[in-house]
Scaffold this motif. Structure first.
Motif, PDB file in Angstrom:
ATOM      1  N   THR A  73     113.310   6.782  38.302  1.00 52.84           N
ATOM      2  CA  THR A  73     113.266   5.798  37.220  1.00 52.84           C
ATOM      3  C   THR A  73     113.300   6.492  35.866  1.00 52.84           C
ATOM      4  O   THR A  73     112.561   7.452  35.633  1.00 52.84           O
ATOM      5  CB  THR A  73     111.967   4.961  37.307  1.00 52.84           C
ATOM      6  OG1 THR A  73     111.875   4.362  38.594  1.00 52.84           O
ATOM      7  CG2 THR A  73     111.948   3.870  36.240  1.00 52.84           C
ATOM      8  N   TRP A  74     114.174   5.982  34.992  1.00 48.62           N
ATOM      9  CA  TRP A  74     114.188   6.482  33.621  1.00 48.62           C
ATOM     10  C   TRP A  74     113.189   5.678  32.800  1.00 48.62           C
ATOM     11  O   TRP A  74     113.251   4.459  32.747  1.00 48.62           O
ATOM     12  CB  TRP A  74     115.583   6.350  33.012  1.00 48.62           C
ATOM     13  CG  TRP A  74     116.514   7.442  33.427  1.00 48.62           C
ATOM     14  CD1 TRP A  74     117.490   7.386  34.361  1.00 48.62           C
ATOM     15  CD2 TRP A  74     116.530   8.773  32.914  1.00 48.62           C
ATOM     16  NE1 TRP A  74     118.129   8.591  34.488  1.00 48.62           N
ATOM     17  CE2 TRP A  74     117.564   9.465  33.596  1.00 48.62           C
ATOM     18  CE3 TRP A  74     115.790   9.456  31.944  1.00 48.62           C
ATOM     19  CZ2 TRP A  74     117.858  10.799  33.354  1.00 48.62           C
ATOM     20  CZ3 TRP A  74     116.088  10.788  31.701  1.00 48.62           C
ATOM     21  CH2 TRP A  74     117.112  11.444  32.390  1.00 48.62           C
ATOM     22  N   THR A  75     112.238   6.353  32.189  1.00 50.17           N
ATOM     23  CA  THR A  75     111.215   5.712  31.371  1.00 50.17           C
ATOM     24  C   THR A  75     111.294   6.255  29.947  1.00 50.17           C
ATOM     25  O   THR A  75     112.064   7.177  29.664  1.00 50.17           O
ATOM     26  CB  THR A  75     109.813   5.984  31.942  1.00 50.17           C
ATOM     27  OG1 THR A  75     109.489   7.372  31.742  1.00 50.17           O
ATOM     28  CG2 THR A  75     109.740   5.661  33.425  1.00 50.17           C
ATOM     29  N   GLU A  76     110.495   5.691  29.062  1.00 47.55           N
ATOM     30  CA  GLU A  76     110.459   6.195  27.685  1.00 47.55           C
ATOM     31  C   GLU A  76     110.010   7.650  27.637  1.00 47.55           C
ATOM     32  O   GLU A  76     110.387   8.408  26.748  1.00 47.55           O
ATOM     33  CB  GLU A  76     109.503   5.326  26.846  1.00 47.55           C
ATOM     34  CG  GLU A  76     110.028   3.941  26.535  1.00 47.55           C
ATOM     35  CD  GLU A  76     111.276   3.967  25.683  1.00 47.55           C
ATOM     36  OE1 GLU A  76     111.407   4.885  24.851  1.00 47.55           O
ATOM     37  OE2 GLU A  76     112.145   3.092  25.864  1.00 47.55           O
ATOM     38  N   ALA A  77     109.225   8.030  28.633  1.00 51.75           N
ATOM     39  CA  ALA A  77     108.718   9.405  28.677  1.00 51.75           C
ATOM     40  C   ALA A  77     109.705  10.362  29.348  1.00 51.75           C
ATOM     41  O   ALA A  77     109.472  11.567  29.408  1.00 51.75           O
ATOM     42  CB  ALA A  77     107.378   9.448  29.406  1.00 51.75           C
ATOM     43  N   GLY A  78     110.802   9.810  29.868  1.00 54.23           N
ATOM     44  CA  GLY A  78     111.774  10.644  30.557  1.00 54.23           C
ATOM     45  C   GLY A  78     111.989  10.192  31.985  1.00 54.23           C
ATOM     46  O   GLY A  78     111.507   9.132  32.415  1.00 54.23           O
TER      47      GLY A  78
END
Length: 267
Positions: free
Chosen positions: A121-126
Motif C-alpha cells: 500500500t502506498w501511504t503518505e508516509a511511503g
C-alpha cells in the motif's frame, strides 16, 4: 518396474504411499544437471504445466526436481501444479539473487524472510509492503550453516542502482529475487516444511545483466549439492525401497547407499 515394486511392498504390508516426498525447485539448468550427476539418472520423467519434472530416489526419499521458471507467474504455476498433484512433505529451492546491501560476507545464504516489494500500500508516509513471510523450519535435524537473509521478491529484474537503494530502504532486505514470492503464494495454504538457499549472482545495478550472464556461464550447479545434502539428512523413511539393499541395487544400480554429504557451503 516401479509398479511391480509397489505391489511387492504392498503384499508385505508396507505402504509406499506414506513415503516422504520432496520437491526440489531450481532456477538454473546447471542445478538440474548437477542434481542428476550427484544422484544418478531419474527413475521417471514427465511434464506438469508444460514443464519437465524428473523423479529421483535420494536417501530413501522420493524427490521431484522441477524448474521454477523465470519470474513470479511461472514459479507460482509450476509450484502449484506439483504440490497439488503430489503429496509433498518437504520443499527445497535453489536460485540466484541480486545484492542490494554492501554488507554481505557469504556466497550462499538461507532465506529467513521474504518481502513482496511490489505488493502493498502506498501511504503518505511511503510504500508499505504487504505482510512478509517468515520461513519457519520444522525441527527435522539437518544442520544449516548458511547465514540467514531477508529477500525482497518481485516480478522484475533489478538493474538500477536507484531502484536497488529504494527496495533496500522499503523492505529492509539484503537481496532481491524473482521466484520466492511465487513459491510463498503457492504454499500459502499448504503446510509444507520448506527451506530455500540463495547465491549472489549480481549487484542489481547498471551492470547486473552482464554480471548475471557471467555468473550463469561459470556456474556449475553447486546449489544442487547443498539441496542433496539437506535431503540426505532428513529422517529416513523405512517404507522406501531405497532402504532395502536388493531393491536399491535394482533401482539405482549400486550395492550401497550414497553416504550423506556434510551440509556445508558448496565451493
Amino acid at each position: 518396474m516401479l509398479r511391480l515394486l509397489i505391489l511387492l511392498f504392498s503384499s508385505c504390508g508396507l505402504d509406499l504411499m506414506t513415503a516422504s516426498s520432496v520437491a526440489f525447485f531450481y532456477a538454473l539448468e546447471a542445478d538440474g544437471a548437477r542434481f542428476e550427476k550427484e544422484n544418478g539418472p531419474a527413475i521417471r520423467s514427465f511434464e506438469l504445466s508444460g514443464t519437465p519434472v524428473q523423479e529421483y530416489l535420494v536417501s530413501g526419499h522420493k524427490v521431484y526436481a522441477m524448474l521454477m521458471g523465470s519470474g513470479t507467474t511461472s514459479t507460482t504455476k509450476n509450484v502449484t501444479a506439483l504440490v497439488t498433484k503430489y503429496p509433498i512433505d518437504h520443499l527445497v529451492s535453489i536460485g540466484p539473487v541480486g545484492a542490494i546491501s554492501e554488507a554481505l560476507t557469504s556466497d550462499w545464504f538461507r532465506v529467513e524472510k521474504v518481502v513482496p516489494w511490489q505488493s502493498g500500500t502506498w501511504t503518505e508516509a511511503g510504500f508499505k509492503p504487504r505482510p512478509t513471510w517468515k520461513i519457519q523450519l520444522e525441527e527435522l535435524g539437518p544442520p544449516l550453516d548458511h547465514p540467514p537473509i531477508s529477500v525482497a521478491s518481485g516480478d522484475a529484474f533489478i538493474a538500477s542502482a536507484t531502484k536497488r537503494e529504494e527496495i533496500a530502504k522499503i523492505t529492509g532486505s539484503q537481496v532481491v529475487d524473482m521466484n520466492l514470492i511465487g513459491i510463498m503464494t503457492s504454499l500459502t495454504s499448504q503446510p509444507i516444511n520448506q527451506v530455500h538457499f540463495r547465491i549472489i549472482s549480481d549487484n542489481a545495478d547498471e551492470n547486473a545483466s552482464q554480471e548475471f550472464n557471467a555468473f550463469r556461464k561459470n556456474y556449475k550447479g553447486e546449489g544442487a549439492i547443498i539441496a542433496k545434502a539437506w535431503i540426505d539428512q532428513l529422517p529416513e523413511d523405512r517404507t522406501s525401497p531405497e532402504n532395502y539393499k536388493n531393491l536399491r541395487k535394482i533401482l539405482r544400480g549400486t550395492s550401497a547407499p550414497t553416504p550423506p554429504t556434510p551440509l556445508k557451503s558448496a565451493k
